[in-house]
Enzyme design. Structure first.
Site, short mmCIF file in Angstrom:
data_model
loop_
_atom_site.label_atom_id
_atom_site.label_comp_id
_atom_site.label_asym_id
_atom_site.label_seq_id
_atom_site.Cartn_x
_atom_site.Cartn_y
_atom_site.Cartn_z
CG ASP A 20 6.10 7.66 -9.29
OD1 ASP A 20 5.10 8.36 -9.55
OD2 ASP A 20 6.84 7.85 -8.31
CG ASP A 26 3.42 10.89 -1.67
OD1 ASP A 26 4.47 11.55 -1.71
OD2 ASP A 26 2.96 10.31 -2.66
CE LYS A 37 0.78 12.68 -10.37
NZ LYS A 37 1.76 11.86 -9.63
CD GLU A 55 1.07 9.24 -7.14
OE1 GLU A 55 1.06 9.93 -6.09
OE2 GLU A 55 1.20 9.72 -8.27
#
Length: 628
Positions: A23, A221, A87, A187
């Site tokens: 991850d 999320d 990211k 994800e």
């Protein structure tokens, strides 16, 4: 590096090959595997029991690089040389991130182009791919120490909303870190796999997981810096993303921020005082984070910072963060609307991200979906655990999940400088389709050569050429104006169809490539091994070629500008510009991409005001004699 330990038996973990799940997060990253004895996914932990590696990189003196907790210590003392939230830069140009560039405390280079953004740390320039590779390399090294066996293969997760460029950038970062990236997994899909949703059996799943087929799943999320909601449908082991929605600037950090603002008002501290005393500001932020965590299980929080007594009740905290939670619920409504579904059509709701531990978050999500939540797994770890499940499937150890036929090697075309631009990455499911837009490099260019290649290396000369054709008949236009869309379609029989179309004129050409592969297993294995072995050299070559191409385009554009607009420059400005151009021309052959980038930045800084001046003059001329 700190001594590494693991809280599961290591004696049985030595295997000939280990595929890990990674991850790669905005705030933290971690690695997970399927335990060889229990057959359950577990995260790899250090001797202190910590699995999370902060996604932070510090560039010290003498080229010394640290990643993780050690690097995090420099966020306040050396903000210019400490890189975080990489990211958010993946697959982006400066124009993409211009609006929120002030969020970053390090220097992002404004080169006014659509090429990948560059970050400066000390005297060097890095792409987000290189920066992410440092994090992945650290994870790879730590995992190898824990498992006592080299780690070379991985599954890496990305947000469902990542586009092709961002996914390819993540894949390239893995390759540069010395990893063979077997699959890029969404994800939310990974989180669903961690709970066993969509799997046919439940023997290998975490306690309490459900394994019924044909489910529609909402994955909520909420992390430290971002929120996204994904609606998935899993049927027969095939995962389909129906819709995604979210906010890339909404998360637990905002909860901390409003707590700090509340305390500032409560104590009478001013923003100016906090600006002058960074230590107090940082301490307030850290204590706010403690308060958020504490109030998830307790009613009142007390602390003291800089002689000021602070307190916060759970009711006050919930009032402060309520508007943020309402925003996430609106995103959920939007996602359902895009998926053309009602609340009652959602079978399962999966909670991901550390901020979902806040009771008010769970309460609101439960109420909105009218469903009990899947929240028994650690929300910080659930994505990595799911990546480990996917890795186990790819290793052939879990045959209860349907894997579609896949492309064994990447497919792409040749771009400027002999670079390979991948359209369909290896391990993409078949049938598969991808398209990307390109343009011309010269004024009046009437044709473009499209050369199709297969392989994993950055230069086409190291890959296998499959086909080549010319898209001709493009109407004469200035360079950069034509829009040429090149699309790849791999059908169910493994036949590749390549089509090129100039969108402004409608000129079109296509070619069918068959057989698509024609390579033995040994040749495929050799090409994959070469891509990992030569990853560092390939990346160095790619960034150098890209820097030279950018430099040549800038020199050409500057020459044309000077030829047309020399009269608006002073003799001193002309002298400085010509000197910068000569310097850039000189370093082109140096083989040092940092020198080339530095010379590009210098010429950009000198020439940028000229374009602004020209624009001002044009506006003045247009408005002359007119009243405003």
């Amino acid at each position: 590096m700190a001594k590494i330990g693991i809280n599961i038996s290591t004696g049985s973990l030595q295997q000939p090959e280990m595929i890990v799940g990674i991850d790669l997060g905005t705030t933290n990253s971690l690695v997970a595997i399927i335990h060889p004895e229990s057959r359950k996914p577990v995260v790899l932990k250090e001797h202190d029991g910590n699995a999370l590696v902060p996604s932070v990189i510090h560039f010290g003196e003498g080229g010394f690089i640290t990643v993780g907790d050690e690097a995090k210590k420099y966020l306040i003392s050396e903000p210019h040389n400490t890189i975080f939230s990489v990211k958010r830069l993946m697959g982006k140009s400066y124009n993409d991130v211009r609006e929120y560039s002030s969020f970053f405390t390090y220097k992002i280079i404004d080169d006014n182009t659509e090429t990948l953004v560059k970050v400066q740390a000390r005297e060097k320039f890095y792409s987000p791919i290189e920066l992410s590779s440092f994090i992945l390399k650290e994870l790879k090294t730590r995992a190898g120490h824990i498992l006592k066996t080299p780690v070379t293969k991985a599954v890496i997760t990305v947000p469902a909303y990542f586009n092709d460029a961002q996914r390819q950038a993540t894949r390239d970062a893995g390759k540069l870190a010395g990893l063979d990236v077997l699959r890029i997994v969404n994800e939310p899909t990974a989180a669903s796999l961690a709970y066993g949703l969509g799997l046919k059996k439940d023997e290998t799943l975490p306690s309490g997981a459900l394994a019924k087929e044909g489910k529609t799943i909402a994955v909520y999320d909420l992390g430290g810096g971002t929120f996204d909601i994904s609606i998935l449908r899993i049927t027969g082991g095939i995962v389909e993303v129906l819709s995604t929605n979210g906010d890339t600037y909404l998360g637990g950090d905002d909860f901390d921020r409003v707590i700090v603002s509340h305390w500032v008002k409560q104590t009478g501290l001013t923003g100016e005082e906090l600006q002058q005393n960074k230590n107090v500001a940082q301490e307030l932020r850290l204590v706010a984070e403690q308060a958020k965590i504490y109030l998830s299980s307790q009613d009142v929080f007390h602390a003291e910072v800089a002689g000021q007594k602070l307190h916060l009740s759970r009711n006050e905290f919930e009032r402060l963060i309520n508007s943020f939670i309402e925003k996430t619920i609106q995103c959920c409504k939007n996602a359902l609307q895009d998926a053309k579904l009602g609340n009652d059509e959602i079978d399962e709701v999966v909670m991901v991200g550390g901020s979902t531990r806040v009771p008010l978050v769970k309460e609101n999500v439960r109420k909105f979906f009218s469903r009990e939540l899947h929240d028994t797994l650690n929300p910080d770890e659930v994505v990595a655990l799911g990546a480990a499940v996917q890795a186990d499937i790819l290793a052939g150890n879990n045959r209860d999940f349907l894997l579609l036929d896949i492309t064994p090697l990447s497919l792409g075309i040749e771009t400027m400088g002999g670079l390979m631009d991948v359209l369909i990455p290896r391990n993409s499911k078949v049938p598969s389709k991808a398209a990307r837009q390109y343009t011309t490099q010269k004024d009046g260019q009437s044709g473009i050569k499209i050369a199709v290649y297969q392989g994993e290396r950055d230069l086409v000369k190291d890959n296998r050429r499959l086909a080549e054709f010319i898209l001709s008949g493009i109407p004469a236009m200035p360079a950069g104006l034509p829009k040429v869309e090149i699309s790849f379609l791999v059908n169910a029989d493994g036949i590749l169809m390549v089509k090129a179309k100039e969108l402004r004129s409608g000129v079109e050409q296509s070619v069918e490539v068959k057989p698509q592969y024609g390579l033995t297993d040994e040749e495929v294995e050799r090409m994959l091994l070469d891509s990992v072995t030569h990853a560092k050299a390939d990346m160095h070559t790619r960034v150098l070629v890209e820097a030279r191409t950018e430099a040549q385009q800038l020199l050409s554009a500057t020459e044309q500008f000077l030829a047309k607009n020399k009269n608006i420059l002073t003799p001193e400005e002309l002298e400085h510009t010509n000197a910068a151009m000569e310097e850039l021309q000189h370093v082109l052959s140096s083989g040092n991409k940092d020198l080339v980038h530095a010379a590009i930045e210098k010429l950009n800084e000198i020439s940028r005001p000229y374009a602004e001046r020209l624009m001002d003059q044009a506006i003045s001329a247009a408005m002359k004699g007119k009243k405003i």
